[in-house]
Write a protein that holds these residues in place. Structure first.
Motif, mmCIF file in Angstrom:
data_model
loop_
_atom_site.group_PDB
_atom_site.id
_atom_site.type_symbol
_atom_site.label_atom_id
_atom_site.label_comp_id
_atom_site.label_asym_id
_atom_site.label_seq_id
_atom_site.Cartn_x
_atom_site.Cartn_y
_atom_site.Cartn_z
ATOM 1 N N THR A 2 6.783 -15.511 8.955
ATOM 2 C CA THR A 2 5.490 -14.907 9.251
ATOM 3 C C THR A 2 5.178 -14.910 10.749
ATOM 4 O O THR A 2 4.297 -14.172 11.179
ATOM 5 N N HIS A 3 5.895 -15.709 11.536
ATOM 6 C CA HIS A 3 5.654 -15.758 12.981
ATOM 7 C C HIS A 3 6.448 -14.699 13.738
ATOM 8 O O HIS A 3 6.265 -14.528 14.941
ATOM 9 N N SER A 4 7.298 -13.983 13.029
ATOM 10 C CA SER A 4 8.099 -12.947 13.652
ATOM 11 C C SER A 4 7.248 -11.709 13.913
ATOM 12 O O SER A 4 6.376 -11.362 13.136
ATOM 13 N N VAL A 5 7.516 -11.036 15.028
ATOM 14 C CA VAL A 5 6.774 -9.814 15.363
ATOM 15 C C VAL A 5 7.140 -8.694 14.383
ATOM 16 O O VAL A 5 6.273 -7.961 13.906
ATOM 17 N N PHE A 6 8.410 -8.595 14.039
ATOM 18 C CA PHE A 6 8.864 -7.505 13.184
ATOM 19 C C PHE A 6 8.585 -7.774 11.707
ATOM 20 O O PHE A 6 8.152 -6.893 10.967
ATOM 21 N N TRP A 7 8.852 -9.012 11.248
ATOM 22 C CA TRP A 7 8.740 -9.326 9.830
ATOM 23 C C TRP A 7 7.417 -9.990 9.445
ATOM 24 O O TRP A 7 7.193 -10.274 8.269
ATOM 25 N N GLY A 8 6.548 -10.256 10.383
ATOM 26 C CA GLY A 8 5.300 -10.961 10.097
ATOM 27 C C GLY A 8 4.394 -10.230 9.123
ATOM 28 O O GLY A 8 3.926 -10.792 8.129
ATOM 29 N N SER A 9 4.145 -8.956 9.371
ATOM 30 C CA SER A 9 3.250 -8.185 8.513
ATOM 31 C C SER A 9 3.801 -8.012 7.091
ATOM 32 O O SER A 9 3.070 -8.234 6.121
ATOM 33 N N ALA A 11 5.827 -9.984 5.592
ATOM 34 C CA ALA A 11 5.845 -11.309 4.968
ATOM 35 C C ALA A 11 4.475 -11.652 4.407
ATOM 36 O O ALA A 11 4.363 -12.149 3.281
ATOM 37 N N TYR A 12 3.419 -11.388 5.165
ATOM 38 C CA TYR A 12 2.072 -11.641 4.658
ATOM 39 C C TYR A 12 1.746 -10.752 3.467
ATOM 40 O O TYR A 12 1.082 -11.178 2.521
ATOM 41 N N THR A 13 2.214 -9.533 3.481
ATOM 42 C CA THR A 13 1.989 -8.630 2.350
ATOM 43 C C THR A 13 2.673 -9.165 1.102
ATOM 44 O O THR A 13 2.085 -9.161 0.013
ATOM 45 N N LEU A 14 3.905 -9.645 1.226
ATOM 46 C CA LEU A 14 4.615 -10.207 0.077
ATOM 47 C C LEU A 14 3.935 -11.462 -0.446
ATOM 48 O O LEU A 14 3.823 -11.659 -1.663
ATOM 49 N N ILE A 15 3.471 -12.313 0.457
ATOM 50 C CA ILE A 15 2.793 -13.542 0.042
ATOM 51 C C ILE A 15 1.518 -13.201 -0.717
ATOM 52 O O ILE A 15 1.236 -13.759 -1.785
ATOM 53 N N ASP A 16 0.733 -12.272 -0.197
ATOM 54 C CA ASP A 16 -0.512 -11.874 -0.848
ATOM 55 C C ASP A 16 -0.240 -11.226 -2.207
ATOM 56 O O ASP A 16 -0.955 -11.483 -3.179
ATOM 57 N N ASP A 17 0.784 -10.390 -2.278
ATOM 58 C CA ASP A 17 1.111 -9.739 -3.545
ATOM 59 C C ASP A 17 1.520 -10.768 -4.601
ATOM 60 O O ASP A 17 1.156 -10.632 -5.772
ATOM 61 N N LYS A 18 2.265 -11.770 -4.207
ATOM 62 C CA LYS A 18 2.661 -12.818 -5.154
ATOM 63 C C LYS A 18 1.441 -13.584 -5.666
ATOM 64 O O LYS A 18 1.338 -13.889 -6.850
ATOM 65 N N MET A 19 0.505 -13.887 -4.783
ATOM 66 C CA MET A 19 -0.695 -14.619 -5.197
ATOM 67 C C MET A 19 -1.559 -13.770 -6.130
ATOM 68 O O MET A 19 -2.025 -14.256 -7.162
#
Length: 64
Positions: A2-9, A11-19
């Motif tokens: 999630t701290h990556s510039v390219f993969w951060g957004s 990653a947060y979308t996947l985390i939110d979708d899982k929740m």
């Protein structure tokens, strides 16, 4: 990740979708199912085990 510039957004979308998916599957959908089919609470197992046997059951008939 999630701290990556390219993969951060993503990653947060996947985390939110899982929740959200977990909440939907474990809480929301069973609640809607119970309301839709008007399910009632079950009797406690102790009440069911103390019930008298049904006389029409051939397995419980007196020995022959």
């Amino acid at each position: 990740m999630t701290h990556s510039v390219f993969w951060g957004s993503p990653a947060y979308t996947l985390i939110d979708d899982k929740m959200v998916g977990t909440v939907l599957i474990l809480i929301f959908l069973p609640t809607i199912y119970a309301v839709w089919f008007r399910m009632q609470a079950r009797e406690p197992m102790s009440v069911l085990h103390n019930a008298a046997p049904v006389a029409s059951d051939p397995a419980l008939a007196p020995g022959e």
